[in-house]
Design an enzyme around this catalytic site. Sequence first.
Site, PDB file in Angstrom:
ATOM      1  N   ASP A  52      -9.864  -9.562  -8.111  1.00 30.81           N
ATOM      2  CA  ASP A  52      -9.958 -10.044  -6.732  1.00 30.81           C
ATOM      3  C   ASP A  52     -11.184 -10.931  -6.569  1.00 30.81           C
ATOM      4  OD1 ASP A  52      -9.285  -9.885  -3.791  1.00 30.81           O
ATOM      5  OD2 ASP A  52     -11.263  -8.957  -3.761  1.00 30.81           O
ATOM      6  N   GLU A  79      -3.855  -9.754  -9.741  1.00 31.63           N
ATOM      7  CA  GLU A  79      -5.328  -9.706  -9.731  1.00 31.63           C
ATOM      8  C   GLU A  79      -5.848  -8.996 -10.980  1.00 31.63           C
ATOM      9  OE1 GLU A  79      -6.142  -9.802  -4.908  1.00 31.63           O
ATOM     10  OE2 GLU A  79      -6.149  -7.890  -5.960  1.00 31.63           O
ATOM     11  N   ASP A 123      -1.562  -6.604  -6.643  1.00 26.34           N
ATOM     12  CA  ASP A 123      -2.585  -5.943  -7.464  1.00 26.34           C
ATOM     13  C   ASP A 123      -2.424  -6.311  -8.930  1.00 26.34           C
ATOM     14  OD1 ASP A 123      -3.515  -4.750  -5.174  1.00 26.34           O
ATOM     15  OD2 ASP A 123      -2.705  -2.763  -5.616  1.00 26.34           O
ATOM     16  N   GLU A 168      -8.101  -4.698 -11.139  1.00 20.15           N
ATOM     17  CA  GLU A 168      -7.687  -5.313  -9.883  1.00 20.15           C
ATOM     18  C   GLU A 168      -8.904  -5.611  -9.008  1.00 20.15           C
ATOM     19  OE1 GLU A 168      -7.112  -5.198  -5.669  1.00 20.15           O
ATOM     20  OE2 GLU A 168      -7.431  -3.303  -6.716  1.00 20.15           O
TER      21      GLU A 168
END
Length: 227
Positions: A49, A121, A118, A45
């Site tokens: 991002d 990502e 999350d 995650e």
Amino acid sequence: MKISRELEAFQARIGYTFSRPDLLVRAMTHSSIATETRPDNQRLEFLGDRVLGLVMAEELMSDDRTAAEGQLAPRFNAMVRKETCADVARSVDLGSVLKLGKSEQVTGGRRKLALLGDGIEALIAAVYVDGGLGPARDLVLRLWGDRIHDVEDDARDAKTTLQEWAQGRKMSPPNYEVVERSGPDHAPVFRIVARLEDGRSAEGEASSKRNAEQAAAQALLKGLNDG
């Protein structure tokens, strides 16, 4: 590594087949069910991002070659915020393949904004590690789709727009109330309700009060427009 039929179907929905299916399994594994031999998706995650940010920044600049930084920044924020990530996750039914502990399942973890955001990502990072930047970029552009080109509407300040809507109808400004705060201190999640004086309301969730208020205002505006 053999994966479940659910994950095979999920690969079809996202349009990408993993060379290393273990990466997909890890991307869908929440910390509530992780073990020493089954790592969770938090590191992915973190990486995802950053990959999402790079891809989105490049695409927004390419989509509007004359836009100034002051125009690009709110568009970028609108595309990478947790609310948008969660919306993308819902579009491919990511929640159905999340691997969660019993406590998260009972409390509706498959529908939680933070977990869905999350998860998408982590998925981006898993594709990046598995196939490189090209496939990860293709995934982001495919899943975000028209959101990128319609971003100007999403980049508006929802609280200001909602307040102007209320004032135009001689109502008091909207009220915002924190109805729940969850998560650890280093990663809180706020759930806030935005309410008009006529009783209409909507909820928003984010990692800060400000963003949760914006999400609630956006949700209420959508309801007003749909109505």
